[in-house]
Design an enzyme around this catalytic site. Structure first.
Site, short mmCIF file in Angstrom:
data_model
loop_
_atom_site.label_atom_id
_atom_site.label_comp_id
_atom_site.label_asym_id
_atom_site.label_seq_id
_atom_site.Cartn_x
_atom_site.Cartn_y
_atom_site.Cartn_z
N ASN A 124 0.86 -1.18 0.00
CA ASN A 124 0.00 0.00 0.00
C ASN A 124 0.90 1.23 0.00
O ASN A 124 1.50 1.57 1.01
CB ASN A 124 -0.90 -0.02 1.24
CG ASN A 124 -1.75 1.23 1.37
OD1 ASN A 124 -1.88 2.01 0.42
ND2 ASN A 124 -2.33 1.42 2.54
N LYS A 183 0.12 4.29 -0.25
CA LYS A 183 -0.50 5.45 0.39
C LYS A 183 -0.28 6.70 -0.49
O LYS A 183 -0.31 6.61 -1.71
CB LYS A 183 0.01 5.61 1.82
CG LYS A 183 -0.21 4.34 2.66
CD LYS A 183 0.03 4.53 4.12
CE LYS A 183 -0.23 3.23 4.87
NZ LYS A 183 -0.08 3.39 6.33
N HIS A 205 -9.45 0.83 5.43
CA HIS A 205 -8.17 1.11 6.08
C HIS A 205 -8.39 2.08 7.24
O HIS A 205 -9.23 2.98 7.15
CB HIS A 205 -7.17 1.68 5.08
CG HIS A 205 -5.77 1.69 5.58
ND1 HIS A 205 -5.31 2.64 6.46
CD2 HIS A 205 -4.72 0.85 5.35
CE1 HIS A 205 -4.04 2.39 6.75
NE2 HIS A 205 -3.65 1.31 6.08
N GLU A 216 -6.86 4.56 8.21
CA GLU A 216 -6.71 5.98 7.86
C GLU A 216 -7.98 6.52 7.21
O GLU A 216 -8.34 7.69 7.41
CB GLU A 216 -5.48 6.16 6.96
CG GLU A 216 -4.19 5.96 7.73
CD GLU A 216 -3.00 5.53 6.90
OE1 GLU A 216 -1.96 5.23 7.50
OE2 GLU A 216 -3.11 5.48 5.65
N GLU A 258 -5.18 -5.18 10.79
CA GLU A 258 -4.19 -4.12 11.01
C GLU A 258 -4.48 -3.44 12.35
O GLU A 258 -5.34 -2.56 12.43
CB GLU A 258 -4.21 -3.11 9.86
CG GLU A 258 -5.61 -2.69 9.39
CD GLU A 258 -5.63 -1.29 8.81
OE1 GLU A 258 -4.62 -0.85 8.27
OE2 GLU A 258 -6.67 -0.62 8.94
N GLY A 311 2.52 2.38 11.03
CA GLY A 311 3.42 3.51 10.89
C GLY A 311 4.07 3.96 12.18
O GLY A 311 4.66 5.03 12.25
N SER A 359 3.15 -2.52 10.61
CA SER A 359 4.61 -2.36 10.65
C SER A 359 5.34 -3.67 10.33
O SER A 359 6.28 -4.07 11.02
CB SER A 359 5.07 -1.81 12.01
OG SER A 359 4.59 -0.49 12.20
#
Length: 255
Positions: free
Chosen positions: A9, A11, A95, A97, A167, A173, A212
């Site tokens: 991904n 991003k 996701h 985010e 996730e 991150g 991660s």
């Protein structure tokens, strides 16, 4: 036996130069890899270019989001039909985010899942708990709720050929990662939760880990029986690091 999938991904990262360099290097690094499926999800405007750069390789294309609508007056959106038209197959939805910054609900994400299935595309459904939810012991409750948004509206059959990416939000991150044992426990819970409705579907659904993942922890994660690959963020922007993860998945599942 489930075939592992490692997906990158990208991003909000990319340029024409980067696409050319990264995909070219991935082709070299992944030459000869056959035991693990590989997909990358660049920003939408680079999907077509990445597909051309990947031609003749086993690298498949994906996207990072999709709209509910197939066409019409929806400024700034991209439909499943459009993604299909340019060759994207694996579409990330849910996701953290998107859930956080765009306030996407479980209900909305389930609708996106349905649209992708109708178009013959592969949903990569991201689920996972925040740090506060993890510390409160709500990991299983949160994952069950996010899966149930699809299960209760579309049935277990909707997960046939689909991908789930666990996730943990606290590990994205941040450099933190769930231990292999922690990740395996959640992956097993996810599979068992679907198995309550349909054991056969549960057994074949690919469940990736996405928190991660890097070259140093990949092999130990993939050695777990219910971890079928990874959804990779930062490490997917470096061909050598991403290739190590792919090769670790291939080796673990052939062992």
């Amino acid at each position: 036996m489930r075939h592992p999938l490692v997906m990158g991904n990208w991003k909000l990262n990319g340029s024409r130069h980067m696409v050319h360099e990264l995909v070219s290097n991935l082709r070299k690094e992944l030459a000869g890899v056959a035991g693990c499926a590989v997909a990358i999800a660049p920003p939408e405007m680079y999907i077509d270019m990445a597909k051309r750069e990947a031609e003749g390789s086993h690298i498949m294309l994906g996207a990072q989001n999709v709209d509910l609508n197939l066409s019409g007056a929806f400024t700034g959106e991209t439909s499943a039909a459009m993604l299909k038209d340019i060759g994207a197959q694996y579409i990330i939805i849910g996701h953290s985010e998107r859930r956080t910054y765009h306030k996407e609900s479980d209900e909305l994400i389930a609708k996106k899942f349905a649209v992708l299935k109708e178009q013959g595309l592969t949903p990569v459904l991201c689920i996972g708990e925040t740090e506060a939810e993890n510390e409160a012991g709500k990991t299983e409750e949160v994952c069950a709720r996010q899966i149930d948004a699809v299960l209760k509206t579309q049935g277990a059959a909707a997960f046939e050929g689909a991908v789930i990416a666990y996730e943990p939000v606290w590990a994205i991150g941040t450099g933190k990662s769930a231990t292999p044992a922690q990740a395996q426990a959640v992956h097993k819970f996810i599979r068992d939760h679907i198995a309550k409705v349909d054991a056969n579907i549960a057994e074949q659904v690919i469940i990736q880990y996405g928190g991660s993942v890097n070259a140093s922890n990949a092999a130990e994660l993939f050695a777990q029986p219910d971890i079928d690959g990874a959804l990779v963020g930062g490490a997917s922007l470096k061909a050598d690091a991403f290739a190590v993860i792919v090769k670790a998945a291939e080796a673990a599942k052939q062992a």
